[in-house]
Enzyme design. Structure first.
Site, mmCIF file in Angstrom:
data_model
loop_
_atom_site.group_PDB
_atom_site.id
_atom_site.type_symbol
_atom_site.label_atom_id
_atom_site.label_comp_id
_atom_site.label_asym_id
_atom_site.label_seq_id
_atom_site.Cartn_x
_atom_site.Cartn_y
_atom_site.Cartn_z
ATOM 1 N N HIS A 5 36.892 40.790 -42.905
ATOM 2 C CA HIS A 5 38.330 40.564 -42.777
ATOM 3 C C HIS A 5 38.896 39.669 -43.869
ATOM 4 O O HIS A 5 40.118 39.557 -44.015
ATOM 5 C CB HIS A 5 38.625 39.942 -41.410
ATOM 6 N N ASP A 6 38.020 39.006 -44.645
ATOM 7 C CA ASP A 6 38.457 38.112 -45.710
ATOM 8 C C ASP A 6 38.300 38.718 -47.103
ATOM 9 O O ASP A 6 38.588 38.050 -48.096
ATOM 10 C CB ASP A 6 37.650 36.806 -45.660
ATOM 11 N N GLU B 265 28.851 31.398 -41.371
ATOM 12 C CA GLU B 265 29.582 31.559 -42.625
ATOM 13 C C GLU B 265 29.406 30.270 -43.419
ATOM 14 O O GLU B 265 29.806 29.200 -42.965
ATOM 15 C CB GLU B 265 31.059 31.831 -42.363
ATOM 16 N N ASP C 157 33.456 35.032 -32.435
ATOM 17 C CA ASP C 157 33.723 34.081 -33.506
ATOM 18 C C ASP C 157 33.787 32.667 -32.932
ATOM 19 O O ASP C 157 34.454 32.433 -31.916
ATOM 20 C CB ASP C 157 35.051 34.412 -34.197
ATOM 21 N N ASP D 273 32.363 30.288 -38.025
ATOM 22 C CA ASP D 273 33.287 30.207 -39.149
ATOM 23 C C ASP D 273 33.056 28.924 -39.950
ATOM 24 O O ASP D 273 32.969 27.833 -39.370
ATOM 25 C CB ASP D 273 34.722 30.243 -38.604
#
Length: 557
Positions: free
Chosen positions: A328-329, A256, A99, A200
């Site tokens: 995870h979100d 993302e 990440d 991210d």
């Protein structure tokens, strides 16, 4: 046909380290715990591991508030542990992507500490604006985590911008020194041997001159988002990132991209660009109302098909799709888009069929391969996610909800905590995740839904995943073939054709718990079913009759 790339043919498995496997009994998953499960990942058949942040962090946002990009948080292990994990993955021909969180840092990061102190070399590393502690904030922008996107800092005597938690100040990408520092850090990780990055909220890094006020909340995004989503210098920043940090490496990059539309994506995504593919959110909003993340509504399959098809077509010539229903979100896939009760296995298999047969790279999230479900909250203290905590506080202060019990169903449907409950390995205490007290509650159904039981059952979701992976490897049409949506107006069935040269594959998926029929006009076709989630084949004679949540893949001739 699209140019061949290893990452286009890969299956990606996302690991949320805090909740994957705890090796030392402290209740928090760690890197040695992941090493213990590398053989499991190999047996499942994945090619790439995406590791959520394991960097040094105060954990205000579970690691997305990074205090040191080049250090491992002690709760997760050491750099030697991380190097061991990389070696174990590479020994099994699996790859690792990390990440990359560079829209913001933690306020404990050295850059921010020095910027806050006004040191000339770091003074402009973050987005600061003059102001008084009790005076008006610089503009009306709101945080994704609710409330103002500005926080007054007593030491600097100025406001800093934070699009997320107030402890996560936004980096100022207009400063060339910021970009140089970020690119040098990226090269450092690539030199250590990683195989790429998941970036991210990468399309939020460019903010406009003057930071003008925003309009009211649009499409579930905070006030002000229209100014920094795909901001004015995003394309040039990403071009510079590619040239300075990525061009010399065979790296996979996944961005993302909050609020990015399919029509805009091709400007940023490509084989020889900073972003090879995008994690977009359009399909994640089809069951959310105007109120955004915590406003659940019924799934509209027609809208979902339209969105998926639009992205398939927009990136057909340039770019590539990231295929996902869970991370995870997001809440658990089978609880959100399927049926986590009577048809849990059938609906989980159906949803996975979609993921693995569209054009793009499939991403699955830990526990998805066994059909893990959403969790429950007996008490407000059970809520761990900062976003959910902020929503709960605001909800209880407003007029819509009278008590925690009133707001609890929304939390249990929408909270990010649903995806962060520990991996369910066995039916032993704590689901085999830890010998200690887990950092977050374990979902009650682990005695039935766990890896050990799934691997022992040849008809399980886990084994169906392996069959799908093998099918995708056998038929490159599922990777590189063209996509054509069929029966776009059917409200219950998602069906499409994939074709490459003379090969044609048909996918039919019933998204609901009732029987459905679909007329495809294929009476003259010979249809050989390659895979399905029911033992007996559905009736196929021009009209296909599908059972609840039935999925099937055919080869046509």
């Amino acid at each position: 046909m699209s140019e061949r790339e290893w990452w286009k043919e890969a299956i990606v498995y996302q690991i949320y380290p805090r909740s994957f496997n705890d090796s030392d009994g402290d209740g928090v998953g760690d890197i040695p715990g992941i090493v213990e499960k590398v053989d499991y990942l190999e047996a499942l058949g994945v090619d790439v591991v995406w590791l959520n942040p394991v960097y040094e962090s105060p954990m205000a946002d579970n690691g997305y508030d990074i205090a040191d990009y080049r250090a491992i948080h002690p709760r997760f292990g050491t750099m030697a542990d991380w190097e061991h994990l990389l070696e174990e993955l590479h020994d099994r021909d699996m790859r690792l992507i990390m990440d990359l969180v560079v829209n913001h840092t933690s306020e404990e990061h050295e850059w921010f500490v020095r910027s806050r102190a006004g040191e000339p070399a770091y003074r402009d590393h973050y987005v600061w604006r003059e102001g008084e502690p009790d005076g008006p904030v610089p503009n009306n922008w709101e945080s994704f985590f609710r409330g103002s996107a500005w926080r007054y800092d007593d030491e600097r005597e100025a406001y800093f911008l934070h699009l997320y938690d107030e402890s996560q100040p936004d980096l100022n990408w207009e400063d060339p020194d910021v970009r140089a520092d970020v690119f040098e850090m990226m090269r450092w990780w690539l030199e250590k041997g990683i195989d790429g990055f998941r970036m991210d909220v990468i399309n939020l890094i460019s903010k406009p001159d003057g930071l003008p006020d925003g309009d009211q909340e649009i499409d579930g995004l905070p006030v002000g988002a229209e100014h920094y989503v795909n901001g004015p210098n995003l394309e040039s920043y990403l071009e510079e990132m590619y040239e300075e940090a990525l061009a010399d490496y065979d790296a996979m990059t996944v961005g993302e991209t909050v609020g990015m539309a399919a029509e805009e994506a091709s400007a940023y995504i490509g084989d020889d660009r900073a972003l090879n593919m995008a994690i977009h959110f359009e399909h994640m909003n089809v069951d959310r109302g105007d109120g955004g993340k915590y406003d659940p509504v019924d799934l509209d399959l027609l809208e979902l098909k339209e969105i998926i098809s639009r992205w398939q077509e927009a990136l057909a010539d340039e770019g590539w799709n990231c295929l996902y229903f869970s991370n995870h979100d997001q809440p658990r896939t089978v609880s959100r888009f399927g049926d986590d009760g009577e048809y849990r296995e059938e609906s989980a298999k159906m949803l996975t069929t979609v993921l693995c047969t569209l054009r793009g790279t499939p991403f699955l999230y830990q526990g998805q391969e066994i059909g893990m479900t959403n969790t429950s909250f007996e008490d407000p203290a059970d809520v761990e996610d900062v976003w959910a905590e902020n929503f709960l506080e605001e909800a209880l202060e407003g007029d819509r909800y009278d008590s925690f019990e009133d707001v609890r169903p929304v939390l249990e449907e929408c909270s990010r905590d649903n995806a962060r409950t520990p991996m369910q390995w066995t039916d032993d205490d704590n689901a085999g995740f830890t010998d200690g007290e887990p950092w977050i509650g374990i979902t009650d159904n682990y005695d039935e839904i766990n890896v050990e039981a799934a691997r022992a059952d040849p008809d399980s979701i886990w084994h169906y995943y392996r069959e799908l992976f093998a099918l995708r490897e056998e038929y490159e049409t599922l990777v590189y073939g063209e996509y054509e949506l069929l029966c776009a107006d059917h409200p219950e069935v998602f069906t499409y054709e994939r074709s490459l040269e003379d090969e044609r594959l048909l996918v039919v998926c019933n998204f609901f718990g009732e029987r459905a029929e679909i007329e495809l006009g294929l009476e003259d076709e010979v249809a050989n079913r390659l895979l399905g989630n029911y033992d007996e084949e559905p009736s196929f004679s021009g009209t296909i009759e599908l059972r609840p949540y039935e999925a099937a893949v055919y080869r046509l001739s």
